[in-house]
Scaffold this motif. Structure first.
Motif, PDB file in Angstrom:
ATOM      1  N   ALA A 162      50.688  56.483  31.987  1.00  0.00           N
ATOM      2  CA  ALA A 162      50.804  56.601  33.445  1.00  0.00           C
ATOM      3  C   ALA A 162      51.787  55.581  34.017  1.00  0.00           C
ATOM      4  N   ARG A 163      52.443  55.967  35.133  1.00  0.00           N
ATOM      5  CA  ARG A 163      53.320  55.052  35.870  1.00  0.00           C
ATOM      6  C   ARG A 163      52.528  54.295  36.936  1.00  0.00           C
ATOM      7  N   VAL A 164      51.445  54.935  37.418  1.00  0.00           N
ATOM      8  CA  VAL A 164      50.541  54.310  38.392  1.00  0.00           C
ATOM      9  C   VAL A 164      49.156  54.267  37.761  1.00  0.00           C
ATOM     10  N   LEU A 165      48.602  53.067  37.609  1.00  0.00           N
ATOM     11  CA  LEU A 165      47.286  52.904  37.003  1.00  0.00           C
ATOM     12  C   LEU A 165      46.346  52.284  38.028  1.00  0.00           C
ATOM     13  N   VAL A 166      45.271  53.004  38.349  1.00  0.00           N
ATOM     14  CA  VAL A 166      44.274  52.528  39.310  1.00  0.00           C
ATOM     15  C   VAL A 166      43.074  52.012  38.522  1.00  0.00           C
ATOM     16  N   MET A 167      42.709  50.749  38.734  1.00  0.00           N
ATOM     17  CA  MET A 167      41.612  50.131  37.986  1.00  0.00           C
ATOM     18  C   MET A 167      40.533  49.681  38.974  1.00  0.00           C
ATOM     19  N   ASP A 168      39.394  50.370  38.940  1.00  0.00           N
ATOM     20  CA  ASP A 168      38.296  50.109  39.869  1.00  0.00           C
ATOM     21  C   ASP A 168      37.267  49.196  39.199  1.00  0.00           C
ATOM     22  N   GLU A 169      37.266  47.933  39.576  1.00  0.00           N
ATOM     23  CA  GLU A 169      36.313  46.947  39.034  1.00  0.00           C
ATOM     24  C   GLU A 169      36.321  46.909  37.500  1.00  0.00           C
ATOM     25  N   PRO A 170      37.493  46.801  36.858  1.00  0.00           N
ATOM     26  CA  PRO A 170      37.501  46.865  35.394  1.00  0.00           C
ATOM     27  C   PRO A 170      36.868  45.670  34.707  1.00  0.00           C
ATOM     28  N   THR A 171      36.708  44.534  35.407  1.00  0.00           N
ATOM     29  CA  THR A 171      36.164  43.330  34.766  1.00  0.00           C
ATOM     30  C   THR A 171      34.688  43.123  35.057  1.00  0.00           C
ATOM     31  N   ALA A 172      34.064  44.057  35.771  1.00  0.00           N
ATOM     32  CA  ALA A 172      32.701  43.826  36.265  1.00  0.00           C
ATOM     33  C   ALA A 172      31.702  43.532  35.154  1.00  0.00           C
ATOM     34  N   ILE A 196      50.175  48.828  39.211  1.00  0.00           N
ATOM     35  CA  ILE A 196      48.721  48.794  39.016  1.00  0.00           C
ATOM     36  C   ILE A 196      48.020  48.507  40.336  1.00  0.00           C
ATOM     37  N   VAL A 197      47.119  49.423  40.724  1.00  0.00           N
ATOM     38  CA  VAL A 197      46.216  49.198  41.852  1.00  0.00           C
ATOM     39  C   VAL A 197      44.934  48.616  41.270  1.00  0.00           C
ATOM     40  N   PHE A 198      44.617  47.383  41.640  1.00  0.00           N
ATOM     41  CA  PHE A 198      43.533  46.639  40.996  1.00  0.00           C
ATOM     42  C   PHE A 198      42.460  46.327  42.033  1.00  0.00           C
ATOM     43  N   ILE A 199      41.257  46.850  41.800  1.00  0.00           N
ATOM     44  CA  ILE A 199      40.140  46.594  42.709  1.00  0.00           C
ATOM     45  C   ILE A 199      39.183  45.618  42.042  1.00  0.00           C
ATOM     46  N   THR A 200      38.872  44.525  42.730  1.00  0.00           N
ATOM     47  CA  THR A 200      37.948  43.533  42.182  1.00  0.00           C
ATOM     48  C   THR A 200      37.188  42.860  43.310  1.00  0.00           C
ATOM     49  N   HIS A 201      35.980  42.396  42.972  1.00  0.00           N
ATOM     50  CA  HIS A 201      35.220  41.559  43.910  1.00  0.00           C
ATOM     51  C   HIS A 201      35.212  40.107  43.445  1.00  0.00           C
ATOM     52  N   HIS A 202      35.841  39.834  42.305  1.00  0.00           N
ATOM     53  CA  HIS A 202      35.950  38.458  41.814  1.00  0.00           C
ATOM     54  C   HIS A 202      37.215  37.847  42.411  1.00  0.00           C
ATOM     55  N   LEU A 203      37.049  37.077  43.455  1.00  0.00           N
ATOM     56  CA  LEU A 203      38.209  36.591  44.205  1.00  0.00           C
ATOM     57  C   LEU A 203      39.112  35.696  43.361  1.00  0.00           C
ATOM     58  N   GLU A 204      38.538  35.002  42.373  1.00  0.00           N
ATOM     59  CA  GLU A 204      39.359  34.115  41.555  1.00  0.00           C
ATOM     60  C   GLU A 204      40.346  34.899  40.682  1.00  0.00           C
ATOM     61  N   GLU A 205      40.075  36.198  40.474  1.00  0.00           N
ATOM     62  CA  GLU A 205      40.974  37.009  39.658  1.00  0.00           C
ATOM     63  C   GLU A 205      42.257  37.376  40.397  1.00  0.00           C
ATOM     64  N   ILE A 206      42.206  37.342  41.728  1.00  0.00           N
ATOM     65  CA  ILE A 206      43.334  37.840  42.522  1.00  0.00           C
ATOM     66  C   ILE A 206      44.581  36.999  42.301  1.00  0.00           C
ATOM     67  N   ALA A 207      44.456  35.670  42.457  1.00  0.00           N
ATOM     68  CA  ALA A 207      45.614  34.794  42.271  1.00  0.00           C
ATOM     69  C   ALA A 207      46.062  34.778  40.806  1.00  0.00           C
TER      70      ALA A 207
END
Length: 506
Positions: A162-172, A196-207
């Motif tokens: 894929a050229r666009v990869l959507v990842m919904d909470e992959p590290t949960a 990559i569209v990356f969805i996370t609730h772990h704020l430390e992962e963002i930076a």
């Protein structure tokens, strides 16, 4: 003139469901070779937005552009043709098929008109090695734990090129080591030009991983900021207010032992597990995936058998492998797999909240529906469940609101011992604090809480004591003062001793 690096653009997307405006004018764009984080509370509209990209939903208004041209995504095949792959938080795998069959489902390589199983398994093995997971491509998916299922989902998405990869909470549900492997994969894909569209609730992962962040609140995009934006500002954008304390702990003096487990053993799974939980305290259970944490608490609850040992509630011994006996004694279990084990997805919010109390609300074979409805209404209000009404199917709620319903059914049953297995998996920072406040209310009322979590800061922040499991045994116990990330991890990777010990916490 369009940006040649722009892979995806969403403009003014709106989507309504009966009684609910899910999205109300959302703008979002994704560039080649970037990780764009999509941030928001549960119920903010993130899941609806990514379902637009996967073809599960179509927008009521607005436009989607892929590669500079406007498109309509009306199904999974459209998304795949456009180079969009989505990894959902709740897995999309067929349990009775093998890992290889799941990875190439509908796209199996063929030779002379027949499925080329040898080639399929070889290609699957290459993908599995790329995501760093040791699992046979011939293994049945139902035999895998949640962390491995997640990695199979990622391998499946990689197989689509894929050229666009959507990842919904992959590290949960991943350990810190597995998260680092995943991040390495994501960085490699980014270097290859994948967006990559990356969805996370772990704020430390963002930076650590992101380039840009778009924040969604109440169905609207409320800001786009750099990934190094301070966490306090991200939280303010998400919830519209600041959260002063992420892990609020308010504990009364602990009371008598409510739950006592001694010498619990199941051959080949866990051995000689002993601990105690007092009224008014939270005992956290930490450890790596596969350490045996979930298996132990399922045995305590009577859902799984065990070979030796005892479980007592307020001094009374429980009959083994008997869920009804555990429930009658006041034990409640919030399982890690809320959709598969904690909810009846096609039933209403009211029916799910009343599941545990159904028997006590039945007289002469007739359920007191009025009393059940009143109790459910009171509990949904207490927990702040976001819904169109009590009749709404629980399947259509956000993950955080589904979790509140799972917890709520045990609160209605007045559970004295509540076992929480990954209570905030896939839940946003605002809803997490609400769950933590609820835990405080339970302990203040004299309940005992046993909490399993792979989120180490959560374990350290909310627990009065921490039990660390390794290789099916309790490797050690730490007080709140002793428990640090380093101390927990040192025990989690240790080889526990085999000396028999009495129950802890007395």
């Amino acid at each position: 003139m369009s940006n040649p690096d722009e892979l995806l653009r969403i403009e003014g997307i709106r989507k309504t469901f009966p009684g609910v405006v899910a999205l109300d004018g959302v703008d979002f764009d994704l560039r080649r070779g970037e990780v764009h984080v999509l941030l928001g509370e549960n119920g903010a509209g993130k899941s609806t937005l990514i379902k637009m990209l996967s073809g599960a939903h179509t927008p009521d208004a607005g436009r989607i552009h892929v590669g500079g041209r406007q498109v309509r995504i009306q199904g999974a095949q459209d998304a795949e043709r456009l180079g969009i792959a989505t990894i959902y938080q709740e897995f999309n795998l067929v349990p009775d098929l093998t890992v290889a069959e799941n990875i190439f489902l509908g796209r199996q390589p063929r030779r002379f008109g027949m499925i080329d199983r040898k080639r399929m398994e070889a290609e699957a093995e290459t993908l599995l090695k790329r995501v760093g997971v040791r699992v046979s491509p011939r293994a049945r998916v139902r035999e895998l734990g949640i962390a491995r299922l997640q990695m199979v989902e990622i391998a499946k998405a990689l197989s689509l090129d894929a050229r666009v990869l959507v990842m919904d909470e992959p590290t949960a549900v991943l350990t810190s080591e597995e998260v680092e492997k995943l991040f390495a994969i994501v960085r490699s894909l980014r270097a290859d030009g994948v967006g990559i569209v990356f969805i996370t609730h772990h704020l430390e992962e963002i930076a650590a991983l992101g380039d840009r962040v778009t924040v969604i609140r109440d169905g609207r995009s409320v800001g786009q900021v750099p990934a190094d934006t301070p966490e306090e500002e991200l939280v303010r954008l998400m919830v519209g207010r600041s959260i002063e304390q992420q892990y609020p702990r308010e504990r009364p003096e602990k009371g008598d032992v409510l739950l006592s487990v001694e010498g619990l053993t199941r051959d080949g799974v866990f051995h000689d597990v002993s601990f105690a939980v007092h009224a008014g305290e939270v005992v956290g259970v930490a450890g790596l995936v596969g350490a045996g944490r979930t298996e132990v608490v399922r045995a305590v609850f009577g859902a799984d058998p065990y070979d030796d040992g005892t479980v007592r509630v307020s001094g009374s011994r429980l009959k083994r492998h008997d869920v009804n006996a555990a429930m009658a004694a006041g034990i409640g279990l919030v399982p890690e797999d809320r959709k598969g084990q904690g909810l009846v997805l096609d039933a209403s919010v009211a029916d799910n909240l009343g599941l545990v109390t159904l028997r006590s609300a039945t007289r002469a074979g007739i359920v007191d529906r009025g009393a059940q409805h009143t109790a459910a209404e009171r509990m949904a209000g207490r927990l702040g469940v976001r819904m169109a009404g009590l009749g709404q199917h629980v399947r259509t709620l956000s993950g955080g609101n589904q979790q509140k319903v799972v917890i709520g059914k045990w609160l209605l049953a007045d559970s004295r011992v509540l076992i929480l297995d990954e209570p905030t998996r896939g839940i946003d920072v605002g809803a997490k604090v609400e769950i933590y406040q609820l835990i405080n209310e339970l302990t203040a009322a004299g309940a005992a809480v046993l909490m399993i979590s792979s989120d180490l800061p959560e374990v350290l922040g909310m627990s009065d004591r921490v039990l660390v499991m390794a290789q099916g045994r309790i490797a050690g116990e730490l007080s709140a003062d002793e428990a640090t990330q380093d101390a927990v991890m040192a025990l989690a990777v240790s080889t526990p001793t085999t000396e028999k010990e009495g129950p802890r916490g007395h």
